[in-house]
Enzyme design. Sequence first.
Site, PDB file in Angstrom:
ATOM      1  N   ASP A 113       0.849  -1.202   0.000  1.00  0.00           N
ATOM      2  CA  ASP A 113       0.000   0.000   0.000  1.00  0.00           C
ATOM      3  C   ASP A 113       0.882   1.248   0.000  1.00  0.00           C
ATOM      4  O   ASP A 113       1.660   1.464   0.931  1.00  0.00           O
ATOM      5  CB  ASP A 113      -0.881   0.005   1.254  1.00  0.00           C
ATOM      6  CG  ASP A 113      -1.797   1.226   1.284  1.00  0.00           C
ATOM      7  OD1 ASP A 113      -2.795   1.228   0.549  1.00  0.00           O
ATOM      8  OD2 ASP A 113      -1.497   2.185   2.027  1.00  0.00           O
ATOM      9  N   TYR A 120       2.856   9.954  -0.101  1.00  0.00           N
ATOM     10  CA  TYR A 120       3.869   9.355   0.787  1.00  0.00           C
ATOM     11  C   TYR A 120       5.288   9.632   0.272  1.00  0.00           C
ATOM     12  O   TYR A 120       6.263   9.331   0.977  1.00  0.00           O
ATOM     13  CB  TYR A 120       3.683   7.839   0.937  1.00  0.00           C
ATOM     14  CG  TYR A 120       2.379   7.395   1.556  1.00  0.00           C
ATOM     15  CD1 TYR A 120       1.504   8.297   2.157  1.00  0.00           C
ATOM     16  CD2 TYR A 120       2.011   6.046   1.558  1.00  0.00           C
ATOM     17  CE1 TYR A 120       0.295   7.876   2.705  1.00  0.00           C
ATOM     18  CE2 TYR A 120       0.817   5.616   2.116  1.00  0.00           C
ATOM     19  CZ  TYR A 120      -0.032   6.536   2.685  1.00  0.00           C
ATOM     20  OH  TYR A 120      -1.214   6.111   3.224  1.00  0.00           O
ATOM     21  N   LYS A 151      -2.740   6.022  -4.414  1.00  0.00           N
ATOM     22  CA  LYS A 151      -3.899   6.893  -4.139  1.00  0.00           C
ATOM     23  C   LYS A 151      -3.703   8.279  -4.757  1.00  0.00           C
ATOM     24  O   LYS A 151      -2.576   8.784  -4.804  1.00  0.00           O
ATOM     25  CB  LYS A 151      -4.080   7.066  -2.616  1.00  0.00           C
ATOM     26  CG  LYS A 151      -3.975   5.757  -1.840  1.00  0.00           C
ATOM     27  CD  LYS A 151      -4.223   5.905  -0.360  1.00  0.00           C
ATOM     28  CE  LYS A 151      -3.877   4.633   0.398  1.00  0.00           C
ATOM     29  NZ  LYS A 151      -2.493   4.547   0.871  1.00  0.00           N
ATOM     30  N   HIS A 185      -7.763   9.306  -1.949  1.00  0.00           N
ATOM     31  CA  HIS A 185      -7.130   9.221  -0.627  1.00  0.00           C
ATOM     32  C   HIS A 185      -8.001   9.807   0.494  1.00  0.00           C
ATOM     33  O   HIS A 185      -8.113   9.239   1.573  1.00  0.00           O
ATOM     34  CB  HIS A 185      -5.766   9.934  -0.688  1.00  0.00           C
ATOM     35  CG  HIS A 185      -4.802   9.503   0.362  1.00  0.00           C
ATOM     36  ND1 HIS A 185      -3.441   9.500   0.164  1.00  0.00           N
ATOM     37  CD2 HIS A 185      -4.973   9.057   1.628  1.00  0.00           C
ATOM     38  CE1 HIS A 185      -2.839   9.069   1.256  1.00  0.00           C
ATOM     39  NE2 HIS A 185      -3.751   8.803   2.160  1.00  0.00           N
TER      40      HIS A 185
HETATM   41  N1  LIG Z   1      -5.601   6.085   3.706  1.00  0.00           N
HETATM   42  C1  LIG Z   1      -5.102   6.802   4.675  1.00  0.00           C
HETATM   43  O1  LIG Z   1      -5.454   7.973   4.888  1.00  0.00           O
HETATM   44  C2  LIG Z   1      -4.081   6.186   5.574  1.00  0.00           C
HETATM   45  C3  LIG Z   1      -3.785   6.781   6.812  1.00  0.00           C
HETATM   46  C4  LIG Z   1      -2.845   6.166   7.633  1.00  0.00           C
HETATM   47  C5  LIG Z   1      -2.211   4.997   7.218  1.00  0.00           C
HETATM   48  N2  LIG Z   1      -2.479   4.463   5.992  1.00  0.00           N
HETATM   49  C6  LIG Z   1      -1.818   3.212   5.509  1.00  0.00           C
HETATM   50  O2  LIG Z   1      -1.855   2.244   6.544  1.00  0.00           O
HETATM   51  C7  LIG Z   1      -0.525   1.864   6.892  1.00  0.00           C
HETATM   52  C8  LIG Z   1      -0.433   1.508   8.353  1.00  0.00           C
HETATM   53  O3  LIG Z   1      -0.813   2.572   9.187  1.00  0.00           O
HETATM   54  P1  LIG Z   1       0.210   3.271  10.187  1.00  0.00           P
HETATM   55  O4  LIG Z   1       1.560   3.232   9.577  1.00  0.00           O
HETATM   56  O5  LIG Z   1      -0.388   4.572  10.551  1.00  0.00           O
HETATM   57  O6  LIG Z   1       0.087   2.397  11.515  1.00  0.00           O
HETATM   58  P2  LIG Z   1       0.416   0.905  11.991  1.00  0.00           P
HETATM   59  O7  LIG Z   1       0.793   0.051  10.831  1.00  0.00           O
HETATM   60  O8  LIG Z   1      -0.748   0.463  12.808  1.00  0.00           O
HETATM   61  O9  LIG Z   1       1.636   1.119  12.940  1.00  0.00           O
HETATM   62  C9  LIG Z   1       2.918   1.430  12.457  1.00  0.00           C
HETATM   63  C10 LIG Z   1       3.860   1.549  13.648  1.00  0.00           C
HETATM   64  O10 LIG Z   1       3.867   0.333  14.380  1.00  0.00           O
HETATM   65  C11 LIG Z   1       5.177  -0.152  14.556  1.00  0.00           C
HETATM   66  N3  LIG Z   1       5.067  -1.618  14.440  1.00  0.00           N
HETATM   67  C12 LIG Z   1       4.920  -2.338  13.307  1.00  0.00           C
HETATM   68  N4  LIG Z   1       4.819  -3.636  13.592  1.00  0.00           N
HETATM   69  C13 LIG Z   1       4.907  -3.759  14.939  1.00  0.00           C
HETATM   70  C14 LIG Z   1       4.894  -4.858  15.821  1.00  0.00           C
HETATM   71  N5  LIG Z   1       4.759  -6.106  15.373  1.00  0.00           N
HETATM   72  N6  LIG Z   1       5.001  -4.599  17.149  1.00  0.00           N
HETATM   73  C15 LIG Z   1       5.118  -3.331  17.614  1.00  0.00           C
HETATM   74  N7  LIG Z   1       5.162  -2.256  16.824  1.00  0.00           N
HETATM   75  C16 LIG Z   1       5.058  -2.460  15.485  1.00  0.00           C
HETATM   76  C17 LIG Z   1       5.998   0.490  13.463  1.00  0.00           C
HETATM   77  O11 LIG Z   1       7.323   0.674  13.887  1.00  0.00           O
HETATM   78  P3  LIG Z   1       8.638   0.346  12.959  1.00  0.00           P
HETATM   79  O12 LIG Z   1       8.364   0.852  11.578  1.00  0.00           O
HETATM   80  O13 LIG Z   1       9.711   1.135  13.664  1.00  0.00           O
HETATM   81  O14 LIG Z   1       8.866  -1.121  13.033  1.00  0.00           O
HETATM   82  C18 LIG Z   1       5.302   1.832  13.287  1.00  0.00           C
HETATM   83  O15 LIG Z   1       5.770   2.759  14.235  1.00  0.00           O
HETATM   84  C19 LIG Z   1       0.306   3.076   6.484  1.00  0.00           C
HETATM   85  O16 LIG Z   1       1.687   2.791   6.426  1.00  0.00           O
HETATM   86  C20 LIG Z   1      -0.339   3.426   5.174  1.00  0.00           C
HETATM   87  O17 LIG Z   1       0.081   2.532   4.163  1.00  0.00           O
HETATM   88  C21 LIG Z   1      -3.424   5.025   5.185  1.00  0.00           C
END
Ligand SMILES: NC(=O)c1ccc[n+]([C@@H]2O[C@H](COP(=O)([O-])OP(=O)(O)OC[C@H]3O[C@@H](n4cnc5c(N)ncnc54)[C@H](OP(=O)(O)O)[C@@H]3O)[C@@H](O)[C@H]2O)c1
Length: 305
Positions: free
Chosen positions: A49, A54, A83, A116
């Site tokens: 994704d 980004y 997106k 998005h």
């Molecule tokens: N459409 C939208 O508006 C929108 C908005 C937000 C996000 N997104 C998408 O959704 C994805 C995920 O959301 P997100 O990045 O906000 O949050 P997330 O995936 O829930 O959390 C990411 C964080 O969790 C840590 N992490 C990952 N795996 C872990 C584990 N097994 N144990 C503990 N910590 C862990 C990562 O650290 P490290 O990287 O340091 O390992 C990072 O700091 C985004 O990357 C993006 O692709 C889309």
Amino acid sequence: MSFKIPNVSLSNGVKMPIIALGTYARKAEPGQFRQAVEWAIEAGYRHIDTASVYNNEEEVGEAINNKIKQGLVKREQLFITTKVWNDRHEEKEVVPALKESLARLKMDYVDLYLVHWPVSATPSGEDMKIDHMETWRGMEEALKLGLTKSIGVSNFNEEQLTRVVKKATVKPVVNQFEINPTLTQHKFVDLCKSLSVQPVAYTPLGLISEARPEFAGKDVIKTDPALGQLAEKYGKTRAQIALKYLVQRDIAVLPKSFTKSRIEENINIFDFQLTEKEMSIVDGYNIDHRCVPGTTLKGLTNYPF
Ligand SMILES: NC(=O)c1ccc[n+]([C@@H]2O[C@H](COP(=O)([O-])OP(=O)(O)OC[C@H]3O[C@@H](n4cnc5c(N)ncnc54)[C@H](OP(=O)(O)O)[C@@H]3O)[C@@H](O)[C@H]2O)c1
């Protein structure tokens, strides 16, 4: 890889792997996205994704093309999402925006193209007040041209999603929005399913991983013993239980990580099953807390929350 990754079937018949690597990061070192995507493909991820905003489509594309060149995967085995950003919502802007993404990704097509956010604004932040159906006609054109295999939306609320589904010629197959154990979104997930729109959970780890000081005190899920015991029972981590909880609700998940061991950990959730009672334990952490309120977009027409 000793497990099989399930697909979800989208309403247009396309199959989408239920787990993807998320690639949004506030800060990144050069090469970090490329490395994460390469590790993910090696670990068995077939769904990535990204988004034009980004600023990583070049690295994501480079990683994918490296793995294709090495013979590890074929393009048709991968599912790539990107997106359109808020400043390209005019009908005539959508196809050029996607072509620019494809040029950065060095690909002929993506598998899924999403709107998005439901808001539109110039790069300097002026409200463009563009009707969703205008943007959607641009999305339908992108599909017709074969630049994407499927089209969908992200961050659309109940009313916005329902309107597009009712008025569109080609219906959105996905809505990507925040869902995690502290924002369970049962009512909205049910609505999406009733409209044949696949819910996709961003920020699936929610407060389990959030380290922002303003969320302190809301994140008992990080330490609560009941979740710890559940994780211990299956030999998994809290993060894996959170992801499994979503997947068992037939919600696709997009965990992001730059850490090799976590990238591998997050996909290793297909060898156990939570019981109904355990699902309700995880449900019990809901506090309707949004980690991603899109605060910078507040005040724009069609701000969704
Ligand atoms: N459409 C939208 O508006 C929108 C908005 C937000 C996000 N997104 C998408 O959704 C994805 C995920 O959301 P997100 O990045 O906000 O949050 P997330 O995936 O829930 O959390 C990411 C964080 O969790 C840590 N992490 C990952 N795996 C872990 C584990 N097994 N144990 C503990 N910590 C862990 C990562 O650290 P490290 O990287 O340091 O390992 C990072 O700091 C985004 O990357 C993006 O692709 C889309």
